[in-house]
Design an enzyme around this catalytic site. Structure first.
Site, PDB file in Angstrom:
ATOM      1  N   CYS A  69      20.737  10.078  11.793  1.00 32.67           N
ATOM      2  CA  CYS A  69      19.666   8.908  11.552  1.00 32.67           C
ATOM      3  C   CYS A  69      18.306   9.601  11.482  1.00 32.67           C
ATOM      4  CB  CYS A  69      19.773   7.979  12.385  1.00 32.67           C
ATOM      5  SG  CYS A  69      18.238   6.985  12.168  1.00 32.67           S
ATOM      6  N   GLY A 128      43.702 -14.984  13.723  1.00 34.30           N
ATOM      7  CA  GLY A 128      43.770 -14.503  12.447  1.00 34.30           C
ATOM      8  C   GLY A 128      44.547 -15.522  11.272  1.00 34.30           C
ATOM      9  N   CYS A 162      16.138   8.031  14.400  1.00 35.81           N
ATOM     10  CA  CYS A 162      16.301   8.099  15.757  1.00 35.81           C
ATOM     11  C   CYS A 162      17.302   9.463  16.359  1.00 35.81           C
ATOM     12  CB  CYS A 162      17.000   6.751  16.617  1.00 35.81           C
ATOM     13  SG  CYS A 162      18.555   6.324  16.106  1.00 35.81           S
ATOM     14  N   CYS A 217      19.785   4.564  10.500  1.00 31.37           N
ATOM     15  CA  CYS A 217      20.801   3.504  11.125  1.00 31.37           C
ATOM     16  C   CYS A 217      20.744   2.290  10.356  1.00 31.37           C
ATOM     17  CB  CYS A 217      20.438   3.135  12.621  1.00 31.37           C
ATOM     18  SG  CYS A 217      20.889   4.566  13.577  1.00 31.37           S
ATOM     19  N   CYS A 276      18.605   1.081  16.356  1.00 30.21           N
ATOM     20  CA  CYS A 276      17.631   2.293  16.199  1.00 30.21           C
ATOM     21  C   CYS A 276      16.422   2.102  16.743  1.00 30.21           C
ATOM     22  CB  CYS A 276      17.635   2.395  14.637  1.00 30.21           C
ATOM     23  SG  CYS A 276      16.614   3.802  13.872  1.00 30.21           S
TER      24      CYS A 276
END
Lengths: 258, 294
Positions: free
Chosen positions: B238, B29, B241, B263, B269
């Site tokens: 979606c 970080g 899909c 998606c 997808c």
């Protein structure tokens, strides 16, 4: 006034190159006491206040603060994280210009709540309740909590700055010309408010001002500075009503009485 | 490609960047400064991510580049072609096959594995910049872990919108120590960073910073006790899909205001459609199932 002083200042000197900021200042501040530092512009008042509040390191002298947990500590011998924590929690610093002491881009409530969040408050509801409470105590309408500071008047900004400082329940507050940029009637209200808060919370205050009327209303004790040195000190009424040093006499004599 | 070193950057530069990456991995970080180079594309187009990828890519690697989850957007295509030309490594659009995924604005839906590295393109690495313009001061705030002010931003969100409205680039604490900007990924992707087996590297070219989240590192999104962190959700699936658990983009399909949700991860997808999943409007984008991008 029992026990030990909250702040012990001994021989504090700060130079700017060859020029003197303040020289050999020594005093004790007791819990619940309000100390006024008066003097004309350039007399070293603000330099001294910055040294006391650890914003500026003095070239000589010691500043010992009675911490809550570990007793008296030399503030410049503390590690930087501890010193910063002290300044954020146990102290308050009220600047002359509220813009320096506030975050102008976040709402009034966030300004007041910041210190709480800085020491780990993570409950929104509680932070907001404290912020509302403090806005009420400094006489800012509660429905202004989500307004930006830039929509506030000068007097409200100064009161907001005070609330922001007092929310962490500090024991010592430094004020640099707290009424400096306000008109007279607003000044009077603010002084009234400050007096009430100081008495209610038992705060110790170091207030720097060039305005002797402010000093008279707020301070228990006065230090008069000139050219970096303290020329006279004593109880406020005593200093103002019976000034001994020629400079203090001049200062008192130059007040206009309407 | 003649006249260029492997992966465009010269070996000394790659070495310098690798050192920065090693330091970044060692201090999860923490933003490591590095001598960012001029790249043959403008700042803001992923110069930081490209330099990180160039420093770690090898001949055996398989590279995938996505932009907003899709492999076929301008930024993704140009960066993928850049590395194909300067390294000759294999590229792919399939998350499962990639060893390095360079990304802008998304983390793939498919969980990354221990043999994969994800490289993020970062515009502004400093999470505290919005409230503190001084670099010296933000560095000190990081050094002393003074992060209380970050909650001021979340407080503002709740005060104004009644909830934490920050939806992307949502601040996180890494390994309980450093506050980090996860780059402009939706907060939907934040939980994927937590204890991910993949190495996560972040490159900011203009700001000249590299930081990292090593594998299996705790990544916690900031929140309030009474306003806990939560990710976006949709009331539809979606359209292509039928996925109900992926990040959806709103797509306008005609000039009569018709819109569908699909998606954002095009590979995810496509994979689902190939496996026989069918959404409510499989032909909405004019792509029959069998011609879905593979």
């Amino acid at each position: 006034m029992t026990g030990q002083p909250l702040l012990r200042v001994a021989g504090v000197t700060r130079r700017y190159g060859t020029r003197i900021g303040c020289r050999d200042v020594t005093f004790d501040l007791w819990p619940g006491e309000v100390l006024g530092i008066v003097g004309e512009s350039g007399s070293g008042k603000t330099t001294l206040l910055k040294c006391l509040s650890a914003q500026l390191e003095p070239d000589a002298g010691r500043i010992v603060y009675a911490t809550r947990d570990d007793g008296p500590q030399d503030i410049f011998a503390l590690s930087e994280p501890r010193r910063r924590l002290l300044a954020r929690t146990d102290w308050g610093i009220v600047h002359q210009h509220p813009v320096e002491g506030l975050r102008m881009k976040v709402s009034a409530g966030a300004n007041v709540g910041e210190r709480l969040m800085a020491v780990g408050a993570r409950h929104y509801g509680q932070i907001r309740t404290s912020a509302l409470d403090w806005l009420g105590r400094v006489e800012i309408p509660r429905d202004r909590i989500d307004d930006m500071p830039r929509t506030f008047s000068g007097g409200m900004l100064q009161r907001l700055q005070i609330a922001r400082n007092l929310v962490s329940q500090p024991r010592l507050v430094f004020m640099d010309e707290p009424t400096g940029s306000l008109d007279v009637s607003v000044q009077a209200r603010l002084l009234d408010l400050l007096r009430g808060l100081v008495a209610d919370l038992g705060l110790s205050v170091v207030v720097v001002t060039h305005d002797l009327a402010v000093a008279r209303l707020l301070a228990h004790r006065l230090m008069v500075m000139r050219a970096g040195s303290v020329v006279e000190e004593g109880l406020t009424d005593q200093v103002l009503d019976d000034p001994q040093h020629p400079y203090t006499q001049l200062l008192v004599a130059s007040i206009l009485h309407p | 490609m003649d006249g260029y070193n492997f992966a465009y950057l010269d070996e000394q530069t790659k070495r310098m960047i690798r050192r920065a990456i090693l330091k970044a991995v060692a201090i999860p970080g923490y933003q490591v400064p590095f001598a960012s180079r001029e790249m043959p594309l403008p700042y803001g187009w992923g110069t930081g991510g490209i330099q990180v990828t160039a420093a770690i890519i090898g001949t055996a690697d398989v590279l995938k580049v996505i932009d907003q989850g899709a492999d076929d957007t301008t930024n993704a295509v140009s960066i993928r072609r850049f590395f194909a030309r300067t390294t000759g490594v294999a590229t792919t659009e399939r998350t499962a096959e990639a060893t390095i995924v360079q990304t802008r604005h998304r983390i793939p839906e498919r969980a990354l594995g221990a043999d994969q590295i994800i490289v993020f393109q970062v515009p502004i690495p400093e999470p505290l910049r919005w409230l503190e313009p001084r670099e010296t001061e933000t560095r000190k705030m990081h050094a002393l872990a003074e992060y209380g002010a970050m909650h001021v931003k979340l407080y503002e969100d709740v005060a104004r919108h009644g909830r934490i409205a920050t939806a992307y680039d949502y601040p996180v604490m890494v390994s309980g120590r450093y506050l980090m900007r996860p780059s402009p990924i939706p907060k939907f992707d934040n939980p994927k960073m937590d204890r991910s087996p993949a190495l996560q590297l972040f490159g900011a070219g203009r700001e000249k910073r590299i930081y990292a989240v090593p594998p299996w590192t705790a990544v916690v999104s900031l929140d309030f006790e009474d306003h806990p962190f939560e990710v976006q959700s949709w009331d539809q699936c979606c359209a292509l899909c039928g996925a109900e658990d992926s990040f959806l983009d709103e797509v306008i399909v005609d000039d009569r205001g018709g819109r569908i949700y699909v998606c954002s991860d095009s590979d995810h997808c496509g994979e689902r459609r190939a496996a026989g999943h069918v959404g409510p409007q499989p032909d909405a984008l004019g792509q029959p199932v069998e011609a879905a991008p593979r």
